[in-house]
Design a protein around this motif. Structure first.
Motif, PDB file in Angstrom:
ATOM      1  N   TRP A   1      40.651 -16.400  -7.452  1.00  0.00           N
ATOM      2  CA  TRP A   1      39.485 -16.715  -6.620  1.00  0.00           C
ATOM      3  C   TRP A   1      38.275 -16.910  -7.530  1.00  0.00           C
ATOM      4  O   TRP A   1      38.099 -16.148  -8.489  1.00  0.00           O
ATOM      5  N   PRO A   2      37.450 -17.933  -7.330  1.00  0.00           N
ATOM      6  CA  PRO A   2      37.443 -18.938  -6.263  1.00  0.00           C
ATOM      7  C   PRO A   2      38.244 -20.183  -6.650  1.00  0.00           C
ATOM      8  O   PRO A   2      37.849 -20.947  -7.539  1.00  0.00           O
ATOM      9  N   THR A   3      39.365 -20.386  -5.984  1.00  0.00           N
ATOM     10  CA  THR A   3      40.257 -21.488  -6.346  1.00  0.00           C
ATOM     11  C   THR A   3      39.613 -22.857  -6.137  1.00  0.00           C
ATOM     12  O   THR A   3      39.946 -23.815  -6.838  1.00  0.00           O
ATOM     13  N   TRP A   4      38.699 -22.970  -5.165  1.00  0.00           N
ATOM     14  CA  TRP A   4      38.191 -24.293  -4.806  1.00  0.00           C
ATOM     15  C   TRP A   4      37.352 -24.935  -5.917  1.00  0.00           C
ATOM     16  O   TRP A   4      37.113 -26.132  -5.882  1.00  0.00           O
ATOM     17  N   MET A   5      36.923 -24.152  -6.888  1.00  0.00           N
ATOM     18  CA  MET A   5      36.119 -24.732  -7.961  1.00  0.00           C
ATOM     19  C   MET A   5      36.852 -25.865  -8.664  1.00  0.00           C
ATOM     20  O   MET A   5      36.243 -26.870  -9.037  1.00  0.00           O
ATOM     21  N   TRP A   6      38.164 -25.708  -8.874  1.00  0.00           N
ATOM     22  CA  TRP A   6      38.937 -26.739  -9.572  1.00  0.00           C
ATOM     23  C   TRP A   6      40.085 -27.257  -8.745  1.00  0.00           C
ATOM     24  O   TRP A   6      40.513 -28.407  -8.941  1.00  0.00           O
ATOM     25  N   ALA A   7      40.615 -26.471  -7.822  1.00  0.00           N
ATOM     26  CA  ALA A   7      41.675 -26.942  -6.940  1.00  0.00           C
ATOM     27  C   ALA A   7      41.041 -27.637  -5.750  1.00  0.00           C
ATOM     28  O   ALA A   7      40.943 -27.089  -4.650  1.00  0.00           O
ATOM     29  N   ASN A   8      40.561 -28.849  -5.983  1.00  0.00           N
ATOM     30  CA  ASN A   8      39.944 -29.628  -4.910  1.00  0.00           C
ATOM     31  C   ASN A   8      40.291 -31.099  -5.078  1.00  0.00           C
ATOM     32  O   ASN A   8      40.732 -31.540  -6.149  1.00  0.00           O
ATOM     33  N   ALA A   9      40.102 -31.855  -4.003  1.00  0.00           N
ATOM     34  CA  ALA A   9      40.505 -33.262  -4.001  1.00  0.00           C
ATOM     35  C   ALA A   9      39.710 -34.081  -5.004  1.00  0.00           C
ATOM     36  O   ALA A   9      40.219 -35.072  -5.551  1.00  0.00           O
ATOM     37  N   GLU A  10      38.471 -33.680  -5.266  1.00  0.00           N
ATOM     38  CA  GLU A  10      37.631 -34.437  -6.187  1.00  0.00           C
ATOM     39  C   GLU A  10      38.153 -34.330  -7.626  1.00  0.00           C
ATOM     40  O   GLU A  10      38.236 -35.326  -8.353  1.00  0.00           O
ATOM     41  N   VAL A  11      38.516 -33.126  -8.054  1.00  0.00           N
ATOM     42  CA  VAL A  11      39.089 -32.955  -9.389  1.00  0.00           C
ATOM     43  C   VAL A  11      40.460 -33.621  -9.465  1.00  0.00           C
ATOM     44  O   VAL A  11      40.821 -34.221 -10.485  1.00  0.00           O
ATOM     45  N   ALA A  12      41.235 -33.546  -8.383  1.00  0.00           N
ATOM     46  CA  ALA A  12      42.551 -34.183  -8.365  1.00  0.00           C
ATOM     47  C   ALA A  12      42.432 -35.686  -8.581  1.00  0.00           C
ATOM     48  O   ALA A  12      43.224 -36.287  -9.322  1.00  0.00           O
TER      49      ALA A  12
END
Length: 418
Positions: free
Chosen positions: A93-104
């Motif tokens: 946590w916080p996973t959303w910092m890098w596990a997000n559609a924008e970084v993907a």
């Protein structure tokens, strides 16, 4: 000062002219959860890699997690063919910092770009942060078990020293204040052995060395954290700056690096009240180590919008409304003066007072309560000294997290969650 309206990636031309001779470009963000910052940063980073020959992206993330992404985007042995598969394995946590559609989206582009080039010319993706003690320990075990079994004893000694504290490794720091519980000697011995092995110069040996540096940095970080004050923050940012320097050395004397991190890390701390509190950051250290002409610091900001954040440490993320910036702030002034999106490149004798004077500048971390806006979330800043350029987005929207599993993360220090 130059102001350029932003509407297309080509509008970054004035900023690219500014970074033409720089070895390091640090790209910030005013939050960890705004789509627009990630998207604009991605557009600029693509151009820095494709047109300016930058060698890697180093982010405010954990080394082991980012190493899986690196293996994917460089098509290294064992790397996932689809970068999103590596991003969905982010668990701290916080996973959303890098596990997000924008970084993907960026990582898919980077893999496609890399596949058209020979392996030595491929651009990497790396983590700078200090938190992944147990994950880094496991990576060291995996590596030494195959490459250097004789060094396993050093790794086992370090593991046994931390083991009584389990996943709540911050308790190690508290224990080390009152009893002879320090793991420093064991960690130093582990670091020395992995450094020796890294002399073989393989990619895996370098990664093992970096994981050992993470273990050493985490040991210092948790001891410093319990003492309070700025020291744990300084340990963390010094570790990130040291990691950046190791990456530059690893990629070679002609290499160039891009950093993605929060404004609070990227913007020179000496131009804020952080300096009064005895804090340093990676932007300041970059300028001091490499020279101001070789480092370009780029901040981001917005007036209002929505953001992904959490109301409490470790709680689920949610989309929150970011209210209009308070009166007297940088963001209020830019809302009044600039178009919806713009890039400002500082320098020259024509800079207005709001660029050179100390003015409040908003900073939102992974923990956020919009009701605190009237008295929190602002850092007194001399904008033109803190950054070399600034990217403005009047209204920012929330980013799009991937369905990653989330495990409680280590507690971070002031400024919380950045």
């Amino acid at each position: 000062m130059l102001v350029q309206r932003l509407g297309a990636p080509s509008d970054f031309d004035p900023l690219l002219e500014r970074v033409r001779d720089a070895r390091i470009v640090m790209l910030g963000e005013a939050t960890h959860g705004s789509y627009d910052y990630y998207r604009l940063r991605e557009q600029l980073t693509r151009r820095l890699i494709a047109e300016c020959g930058f060698s890697f992206v180093a982010v405010e993330g954990d080394w082991p997690d980012c190493d899986r992404v690196h293996r994917s985007v460089t098509a290294a042995p064992g790397g996932a063919a689809e970068p999103v598969a590596a991003l969905e394995r982010f668990e701290r946590w916080p996973t959303w910092m890098w596990a997000n559609a924008e970084v993907a989206r960026f990582c898919r582009w980077l893999r496609a770009w890399n596949l058209e080039r020979p392996e030595p010319a491929r651009a990497g993706f790396h983590g700078l942060d200090v938190y992944s003690l147990w994950e880094s320990m496991q990576a060291i075990f995996d590596y030494l078990g195959e490459e250097d079994p004789a060094s396993l004893e050093a790794a086992q000694d370090a593991y046994r020293c931390f083991e009584p504290y389990g996943k709540r490794v911050e308790e190690y720091g508290a224990a080390s204040r009152f009893v002879s519980a320090r793991c420093e000697d064991e960690v130093v011995r582990l670091l020395a052995r992995t450094r020796e092995q890294a002399a073989t110069d393989g990619a895996d040996s370098f990664s093992a060395w970096q994981n050992a540096e993470v273990v050493a940095g985490a040991e210092r970080y948790y001891r410093a954290m319990v003492a309070g004050g700025p020291e744990s923050w300084n340990v963390r940012d010094t570790h990130m700056a040291d990691t950046l320097d190791r990456l530059l050395d690893r990629y070679g004397p002609e290499s160039r690096g891009i950093v993605w991190a929060h404004n609070t890390h990227v913007g020179d701390a000496r131009a804020t009240d952080m300096a009064t509190d005895g804090m340093i950051n990676i932007g300041q250290l970059g300028r001091e180590r490499h020279g101001a002409d070789a480092v370009v610091l780029v901040g981001f900001g917005s007036y209002r919008g929505t953001v992904v954040a959490a109301p409490r440490w470790g709680s689920p993320a949610e989309a929150m409304v970011v209210p209009p910036a308070r009166a007297g702030s940088i963001e209020r002034r830019l809302h009044e003066l600039l178009p919806e999106r713009a890039v400002l490149v500082f320098g020259g004798d024509d800079q207005p007072g709001w660029v050179t004077d100390t003015v409040d500048h908003r900073a939102i971390g992974v923990v956020y309560d919009p009701s605190f806006e009237s008295w929190g979330n602002y850092v007194p800043t001399r904008l033109g000294q803190r950054y070399d350029a600034f990217i403005w987005c009047d209204e920012a929207t929330a980013l799009h997290p991937l369905p990653a599993l989330s495990a409680p993360g280590e507690m971070e220090t002031y400024p919380a969650g950045v």
